[in-house]
Design an enzyme around this catalytic site. Structure first.
Site, mmCIF file in Angstrom:
data_model
loop_
_atom_site.group_PDB
_atom_site.id
_atom_site.type_symbol
_atom_site.label_atom_id
_atom_site.label_comp_id
_atom_site.label_asym_id
_atom_site.label_seq_id
_atom_site.Cartn_x
_atom_site.Cartn_y
_atom_site.Cartn_z
ATOM 1 C CG ASP A 1 -4.247 6.137 1.314
ATOM 2 O OD1 ASP A 1 -4.250 5.070 1.304
ATOM 3 O OD2 ASP A 1 -3.415 7.284 1.084
ATOM 4 C CG ASP B 1 -1.903 0.844 0.917
ATOM 5 O OD1 ASP B 1 -1.819 1.456 0.206
ATOM 6 O OD2 ASP B 1 -2.991 0.272 1.862
ATOM 7 C CD GLU C 1 -8.910 5.164 -1.467
ATOM 8 O OE1 GLU C 1 -9.635 5.444 -0.606
ATOM 9 O OE2 GLU C 1 -7.510 5.894 -0.855
ATOM 10 C CG HIS D 1 -8.399 0.430 5.599
ATOM 11 N ND1 HIS D 1 -8.787 0.101 4.085
ATOM 12 C CD2 HIS D 1 -7.494 1.368 6.258
ATOM 13 C CE1 HIS D 1 -7.745 1.147 3.888
ATOM 14 N NE2 HIS D 1 -7.509 2.127 4.580
ATOM 15 C CG ASP D 2 -10.260 4.142 4.353
ATOM 16 O OD1 ASP D 2 -9.984 4.107 5.562
ATOM 17 O OD2 ASP D 2 -10.155 4.089 3.213
HETATM 18 C C1 GLC Z 1 -7.171 6.756 2.051
HETATM 19 C C2 GLC Z 1 -6.869 5.271 3.756
HETATM 20 C C3 GLC Z 1 -7.471 5.457 4.561
HETATM 21 C C4 GLC Z 1 -6.337 7.060 5.257
HETATM 22 C C5 GLC Z 1 -6.196 8.099 3.685
HETATM 23 C C6 GLC Z 1 -5.227 9.411 4.044
HETATM 24 O O1 GLC Z 1 -8.099 6.535 1.802
HETATM 25 O O2 GLC Z 1 -7.522 4.175 2.923
HETATM 26 O O3 GLC Z 1 -7.103 4.909 5.360
HETATM 27 O O4 GLC Z 1 -6.831 8.039 5.952
HETATM 28 O O5 GLC Z 1 -6.023 7.284 2.200
HETATM 29 O O6 GLC Z 1 -4.256 8.317 4.113
#
Ligand code: GLC
Length: 555
Positions: A207, A100, A256, A330-331
């Site tokens: 990310d 990640d 993402e 996880h979000d």
């Molecule tokens: C992404 C991650 C999240 C994090 C954010 C900032 O959305 O999945 O958990 O807080 O990025 O890095």
């Protein structure tokens, strides 16, 4: 396009939120050795790739998404030797690791940021520093460069008195945004990719990577600002360069993509553009946001959900793009609690959701514990939450006029911690997760919802997931077939689509409600999979029970 489908279509990715997966040393936090001890479990489930959330050196203000050293392992998670052993042991079982990469920002504990704060020009140019007005003081810094809001609440800028400058943070104040317009930053990031490839890693998750390109001139308007930097002006150029310099073209990669568009995701993932292999978008996980606001509740709008799936499934296929298929990570709070009814129909709700996505065109992702039907937390007080976003919003929601009770209800429905409670391995006190005190509370329902119990039961949620994974590998119509959504009445809670490949046709019907619903005709179709066993038929038509999903095949 079909070679792409062949490369990605028969793979299933499993996401490990390392803090909450398995703790090997009793400190209450999951770690790399914990993952090693569960590789046989992952093998038995049948997954191909394991995405592990960040385990790099970090102050953990955002649980590792605030990286202070991209090339070293945080001691709370283990050592580089542990990582190398994990990679070896995974490969021996035919499992690839996906790392990640948090490249939009670093922790303010990163050496680059510390040197920037010390006034070194080279490192000031690594971040988004903007001069403050002359005469600004810590007490009265004046207006920030834009009115953009941090995703975790509050303004997105911090004033640094010693420099008389502001810096940008789209997330926590300790997560400073990098300046991707600086070629040295882009070279640094490519070098990090090369470093991990040197360790044998070829799969990467990026990310919030569609936020890296910021607009020129720091514009503001009446919005919170995200349209200025989501899919920003030079995003495709930067991704292409990163992929080229990092040597990862054609690898299994996923971006993402926050508040993105179909058009951009086609460009991100069509192999002709040499960007990424696939993309996460989140539109389908906003259908229960009242007025588009995550922190205002409403029932999920199934019509909207259906149209979003239709748009992304058919649109990405037409444009030669590739979707990641998922309900949770996880979000996100656990989706069975959110889109189903876990009180009355726990098994059906927990199996309806993966049936809907695993049979779509794309690459399915499973978030740890989803395959057990884990539900949202059973927390009863805000004291039990740890997540920075949840704690900030608990206050902000009250400032917006809600009572503390309402604020708790909203946080409980929307918090990231509601999906982060530890993995339930068995019925013992700490669910087999840790011998110590878990960093986040474990749901009391782990006495029945746990891996040990479910793996011993052929009729369990776990066994159903194992079957869905096996089906994707056995049936080319699932891994490679075309996709078309079936029209149903606007108000119907049914989501139905067809997959076709050569002479084979698959029809998937999912009832997103607790009521009985008349489905579609299946005639001579053979039942491929269903979460109630044999369907109830009225003539040729299926009568779907609460949260029932069925798939019929014609060969
Ligand atoms: C992404 C991650 C999240 C994090 C954010 C900032 O959305 O999945 O958990 O807080 O990025 O890095």
């Amino acid at each position: 396009m079909n070679s792409r489908a062949r490369q990605l279509g028969n793979k299933v990715v499993y996401q490990i939120y390392i803090r909450s997966f398995c703790d090997s040393d009793g400190d209450g936090v999951g770690d790399l050795r914990g993952i090693i001890s569960k590789l046989d479990y992952l093998k038995e489930l049948g997954v191909d790739i394991v995405w592990i959330t960040p385990f790099f050196v970090s102050p953990q203000n955002d649980n590792g998404y605030d990286v202070a050293d991209y090339r070293a392992i945080d001691p709370v998670f283990g050592t580089m030797d542990d990582f190398e052993e994990l990679a070896r042991e995974a490969r021996a079982r035919g499992i690839e690791l996906m790392l990640d990469m948090v490249f939009n920002h670093t922790s303010t504990e990163h050496e680059w940021f510390k040197r920037a704060l010390a006034g070194e020009q080279k490192y000031l140019a690594y971040y988004k520093f903007v001069d403050a007005a002359e005469g600004a003081t810590a007490h009265d810094p004046g207006e920030p460069p834009t009115n953009w809001e941090s995703k975790f609440g509050g303004n997105a800028w911090v004033y640094v008195p010693s420099l008389n400058k502001w810096y940008l943070h789209l997330f926590d104040p300790t997560q400073a945004d990098l300046d991707w317009d600086n070629p040295e930053v882009r070279e640094e990031m490519a070098d990090i990719l090369r470093f991990w490839q040197g360790k044998g890693v070829s799969c990467f998750r990026f990310d919030v990577v569609n936020l890296i390109s910021k607009p020129e001139g720091w514009p503001s308007d009446e919005t919170e600002g995200k349209h200025f930097y989501s899919d920003g002006p030079r995003i495709h150029e930067y991704l292409q360069e990163m992929v080229r310099l990092g040597g990862i073209d054609g690898n299994v990669t996923v971006g993402e993509m926050s508040s993105t568009t179909l058009e951009n995701c086609i460009r991100y993932t069509n192999p002709e553009n040499h960007e990424l292999a696939m993309a996460f978008n989140f539109h389908h996980l906003k259908v229960d946001f009242a007025g588009g606001d995550k922190w205002e509740l409403k029932e999920p709008d199934i019509r909207e959900l259906r149209e979003l799936f239709r748009t992304w499934q058919e649109g990405m296929t037409a444009g030669g793009g590739w979707n990641s298929l998922f309900w949770s990570n996880h979000d996100q709070p656990r989706p069975n609690s959110r889109f189903g009814d876990t009180e009355h129909h726990w098994y059906a709700s927990s199996t309806l959701l993966p049936t809907a996505t695993h049979l779509m065109r794309g690459t399915p992702y499973i978030f740890q514990g989803e395959e057990l039907g884990q539900t949202i937390s059973d927390f009863t007080s805000i004291e039990q939450y740890r997540d920075v976003e949840s704690l900030n919003y608990y206050q902000i929601i009250q400032q917006r006029g809600h009572t503390p009770e309402e604020a708790f209800e909203i946080v409980h429905a929307r918090s990231r911690d509601d999906g982060r409670t530890p993995m339930a391995w068995d019925a013992s006190e700490n669910a087999g997760f840790t011998a110590g005190t878990p960093w986040l509370g474990i749901n009391a329902n782990h006495v029945s919802i746990n891996a040990e119990t479910e793996m011993a039961d052929e009729g369990s949620v776990w066994s159903y997931y194992q079957h869905l994974i096996a089906l994707r590998k056995a049936e080319p119509v699932i891994s490679e077939g075309d996709v078309r959504f079936v029209d149903v009445a606007d108000e119907s809670p049914l989501i139905a689509y067809e997959r076709t490949l050569g002479g084979t046709r698959l029809l998937v019907q999912c009832n997103f409600s607790g009521d009985e619903v008349t489905g579609l005709a299946v005639g001579s179709g053979e039942l491929l999979v269903g979460n109630y066993g044999d369907p109830v038929l009225e003539g040729e038509t299926v009568l779907l029970r609460p949260y029932e999903a069925v798939a019929h095949i014609w060969r």
